[in-house]
Every structure is written in C-alpha cells, then in structure tokens.
Design an enzyme around this catalytic site. Structure first.
Site, short mmCIF file in Angstrom:
data_model
loop_
_atom_site.label_atom_id
_atom_site.label_comp_id
_atom_site.label_asym_id
_atom_site.label_seq_id
_atom_site.Cartn_x
_atom_site.Cartn_y
_atom_site.Cartn_z
N ARG A 1 -7.61 -1.13 -6.91
CA ARG A 1 -7.97 0.35 -5.74
C ARG A 1 -8.49 1.86 -6.75
O ARG A 1 -7.42 1.71 -7.70
CB ARG A 1 -7.03 0.54 -4.79
CG ARG A 1 -6.51 -0.66 -3.75
CD ARG A 1 -5.68 0.26 -2.78
NE ARG A 1 -6.16 0.71 -2.05
CZ ARG A 1 -5.84 1.24 -0.31
NH1 ARG A 1 -4.45 1.00 -0.29
NH2 ARG A 1 -6.59 2.31 0.20
N ASP B 1 -2.66 11.07 -2.89
CA ASP B 1 -2.61 9.93 -3.59
C ASP B 1 -2.93 10.01 -5.00
O ASP B 1 -3.04 9.41 -5.92
CB ASP B 1 -4.20 8.63 -2.48
CG ASP B 1 -3.33 8.09 -2.14
OD1 ASP B 1 -3.24 7.98 -0.35
OD2 ASP B 1 -2.69 6.52 -2.50
N ASN C 1 -6.13 12.62 0.31
CA ASN C 1 -5.08 11.10 1.24
C ASN C 1 -5.64 11.03 2.11
O ASN C 1 -6.83 10.73 2.23
CB ASN C 1 -3.67 12.29 1.43
CG ASN C 1 -2.41 11.95 2.18
OD1 ASN C 1 -2.40 10.32 1.62
ND2 ASN C 1 -2.23 12.10 3.99
N LYS C 2 -5.02 9.87 2.95
CA LYS C 2 -5.35 9.15 3.82
C LYS C 2 -6.55 9.87 4.74
O LYS C 2 -6.14 11.15 5.25
CB LYS C 2 -4.28 8.73 4.85
CG LYS C 2 -4.96 7.46 5.90
CD LYS C 2 -5.62 6.21 5.43
CE LYS C 2 -5.33 5.93 4.28
NZ LYS C 2 -6.49 4.61 4.16
N GLN D 1 -1.89 3.03 9.79
CA GLN D 1 -0.96 3.29 9.18
C GLN D 1 0.07 4.06 10.22
O GLN D 1 1.32 3.77 9.97
CB GLN D 1 -1.19 3.95 7.36
CG GLN D 1 -2.00 2.42 7.12
CD GLN D 1 -3.44 2.79 6.28
OE1 GLN D 1 -4.01 3.21 8.38
NE2 GLN D 1 -4.06 2.76 5.32
N ARG E 1 1.14 -0.75 -0.02
CA ARG E 1 0.16 0.28 0.03
C ARG E 1 0.63 1.34 0.08
O ARG E 1 2.83 1.43 -0.29
CB ARG E 1 -1.20 -0.19 1.48
CG ARG E 1 -0.58 -0.26 2.42
CD ARG E 1 0.20 0.02 3.30
NE ARG E 1 0.26 1.24 3.58
CZ ARG E 1 0.71 2.48 3.26
NH1 ARG E 1 1.90 2.15 3.31
NH2 ARG E 1 0.41 3.82 3.36
N GLY E 2 0.13 2.90 -0.14
CA GLY E 2 1.30 3.77 -0.14
C GLY E 2 1.01 3.74 -1.94
O GLY E 2 1.49 3.30 -3.00
N ALA E 3 0.61 5.32 -2.24
CA ALA E 3 0.42 5.37 -3.57
C ALA E 3 1.76 4.58 -4.17
O ALA E 3 2.07 4.15 -5.79
CB ALA E 3 0.21 6.72 -4.25
O1 MRU Z 1 -4.84 3.28 2.42
P1 MRU Z 1 -3.20 3.38 2.39
O2 MRU Z 1 -2.53 2.98 3.18
O3 MRU Z 1 -2.79 3.03 0.42
O4 MRU Z 1 -2.88 4.89 2.13
C1 MRU Z 1 -1.95 5.35 1.89
C2 MRU Z 1 -1.87 7.08 2.16
O5 MRU Z 1 -2.93 7.95 1.87
C3 MRU Z 1 -0.02 7.45 1.64
O6 MRU Z 1 -0.60 8.74 2.49
C4 MRU Z 1 -0.14 7.96 0.39
O7 MRU Z 1 -0.23 6.78 -0.57
C5 MRU Z 1 1.06 8.17 -0.06
S1 MRU Z 1 2.71 7.38 0.42
C6 MRU Z 1 4.05 7.84 -0.34
#
Ligand code: MRU
Length: 362
Positions: free
Chosen positions: A97, A245, A255-256, A204, A54-56
C-alpha cells in the site's frame, strides 16, 4: 457460547513458536470475528492490500512482524547473502500500500537493525529483528495513550465529537489515535457524544468505529458522510478528531477519503479540526501534500461491494481514491506523542522532533 467483546482482541499479534502473524480479519467485521494466521509473505502482502489489517499504525506493526518472519526463513549464512534476501522481502512488503508512511517507516526501522549489526551473526540479527518488531508494537500503545492525553487536554467534558474512518483500537495496538481522547475521557466520565461518519466506500466508520465505540459503551451515533454538515450546523459537534496516514512537513495531512471535506466544513462552522498523528506518520522528507502518493483502489468497491446486487450500471466509469489531503490551513492542531503541533507546522514539527530525540537519548 458467550460473545467476546471486540475490544478484548489484539488487532495484531505474533506467535514466534508457530511463525504466525495473527490479525483480526477487518473486512468481516462487525458480523464475524475471524482471526487470520498468516505465515507466508504473499499472505501478509495480501492482508495489507485487502485491508484485512489496516490503519496506518497497525500496518506498521504487521509489517514489522512480517519482515521478521521473512528474515527468520532466510537460510543464508553470510551477512551479504542474508541482507540481499532481506532487502528483496522488504521491498515486496513495502509495495502493498502506498499512502500510509508507517509501512515504510517500520520496514526502514527493521532494515536499520540489519545494517547496524553487520558484525553480528545472522542468527543474532534475527533475534534483534524480533526484539525490534515487539518494540514497534509496544511503543504504539504508549504513543496512542499519550496522544489521547494531549487530545483530552484540548476539550471539555460532555461535548460532541465527530470522527471519520477508523483511527481506533482496530487501527493500532490499543486506544487508537483519534479515539484515544474518547476512550481516556470515558474512563474519567466525560460523557462525550460521538458522531461516526460511515466513510464510504469501505465503511470503516460504520463497520469499525461505530462497532468498537458502541462495544465500549461510548455514546456513538452513526451518520452517513453527507450528514456531517447538518450535525455541525445543528451545533452538535464541538471538535473533530481524525487520524492520518502521512503528514507532510508543512502540515498537509493525508487521511481517508472525505477527511478534507470534513475539515472544510469544520472551518466553516468554527469547529476545531484535530489530526492525531504519531511522529511515525510525519514525513519530513515530503514538503507538501502534493508529494503524497494517493492510493487508487478498484471501482468495484463503489459499485458492488456491500450490496446484495450491484447498485451501479455495469461498465460505468468510477474514480476511487482511498485518501485525500487536508490542506494545513484547515487544521487547527496536529496532536503527536511529543506534544501538540500548531501552525506554522514546519517549525512546530522541528520542536517536536527535537523533543523526541532528547527523550530517546535518555
Ligand atoms: O484504508 P484504511 O482503512 O487503512 O485507512 C485508514 C485511515 O485513513 C486512518 O484514519 C489512518 O490510517 C489512521 S489510523 C490510526
């Protein structure tokens, strides 16, 4: 057996000889470091959907190798037959996703390799796809480090920094985006004091950000999401760094979930709010945040996950959006690998993309 530091593991790696995409199962951190060796498209789709990777940026890197694996298994010997199967596999992975644009960005980049090499043999195209996937991963390290250098130029040693979710090494190939200024500052002895929001519902911030910063020797304090306003009011935070994201052309940034609340608080307390965004996360085709598709996830993530026993009444209604959009008016600057964008973001982004184009010509 000596415990290996989490920072010595690669978030996403690839073994071409074994045709395996290898990831750390992030749903099990911090209590267990388990590597997953993924070979099928279904396994890779599930790993992205379940947030095992996970994470963009990390999703983009996994998708690059993932689609290469699909291409490698295609047995067609004409270009048209190969492309038809490739396209089907690409659309499938792209559906895992919706919010992080890096997923489709990486898949589109891989598709471009196929389309612009029509004249080559299928075997040659497969080799070029592997090369592109490796490049996506390697570039990510440079991108994060450069974002870190720009971010570091905006802050003073010794300050308090708040971050939300995990935009750390575990979300990228190395350094992270929002954590890159922290890691680079640490190398220079900046002694930042970092506050990590736990980031409900999937934690996270607690499981990943607090873990990786703590493992790296950074001074990190874990707080619940609803404590951010107090630490800001106490004067303990001088800058907020978060990842994203998808950033719309006007600077609205997804973002999250919870990030927009942090941004509103930061503005209230006069604290700069920095979004760390690789240019691959900026979607100029999306005019404003209204156009960003926000992923909604199962309610069980709120009611049951992480608890020994369910902590909410059975059958209660839930609402579980995974992201929110921070309005551009609450964002001080958006830090990219080609410079720092300031409002009005639309114009600033045009400059940044021009710089990127020129750099790529060299
Ligand atoms: O649902 P996730 O854990 O994939 O969400 C991640 C985030 O929101 C991060 O802040 C974003 O992807 C940037 S990662 C460098």
């Amino acid at each position: 057996m000596e415990q290996r530091n989490i920072m010595s593991y690669e978030t996403v790696s690839f073994d071409d000889a074994k045709s395996e995409l290898i990831i750390i199962d992030q749903t099990r951190l911090p209590y267990e470091t388990k590597m997953l060796h993924l070979t099928t498209q279904k396994e890779i789709w599930n790993a992205i959907y379940r947030l095992e990777v996970r994470g963009a940026p990390a999703i983009g890197v996994a998708a690059g190798f993932g689609i290469y694996l699909a291409a490698k298994a295609i047995e067609a010997d004409t270009y048209d037959a190969f492309y038809a199967e490739f396209k089907e596999a690409k659309d499938y992975l792209d559906s895992s996703r919706p919010t992080a644009v890096n997923l489709s960005w990486a898949l589109n980049r891989m598709e471009k390799v196929v389309v612009s090499n029509k004249d080559k043999s299928v075997q040659e195209i497969k080799q070029l796809l592997l090369k592109e996937a490796i490049e996506i991963k390697e570039e990510d390290t440079w991108v994060c480090k450069t974002i870190g250098e720009y971010g570091l130029s905006l802050v003073e040693p010794g300050i308090g920094i708040l971050t939300h979710c995990n935009a750390g090494q575990l979300a990228t190939s190395k350094y992270g985006t929002a954590t890159a200024p922290i890691y680079l500052g640490q190398e220079k002895g900046y002694n930042f004091k970092v506050f990590a929001d736990e980031t409900r519902p999937l934690l996270q911030g607690a499981r990943l950000t607090a873990y990786e910063l703590h493992s790296s020797g950074v001074d990190v304090t874990l707080i619940c999401d609803n404590m951010a306003s107090l630490v800001m009011k106490n004067g303990w935070v001088q800058a907020v760094f978060v990842g994203c994201d998808r950033v719309a052309a006007n600077g609205d940034s997804a973002n999250k979930i919870g990030t927009s609340g942090v941004a509103i608080l930061a503005k209230n307390y006069g604290i700069p709010m920095y979004i760390c965004a690789p240019t691959s996360t900026i979607d100029m085709a999306c005019e404003t945040g209204e156009g960003i598709h926000i992923e909604e996830r199962p309610g069980e993530e709120i009611t049951e996950m992480w608890y020994k026993e369910r902590m909410a009444p059975a059958g209660v209604k839930t609402f579980n959006p995974a992201f929110d959009v921070t309005d551009h008016e609450f964002i001080t600057a958006i830090i990219t690998e080609y410079g720092i964008a300031k409002p009005p973001f639309n114009e600033s982004f045009r400059e940044i993309f021009k710089r990127k184009e020129e750099a790529q010509k060299k």
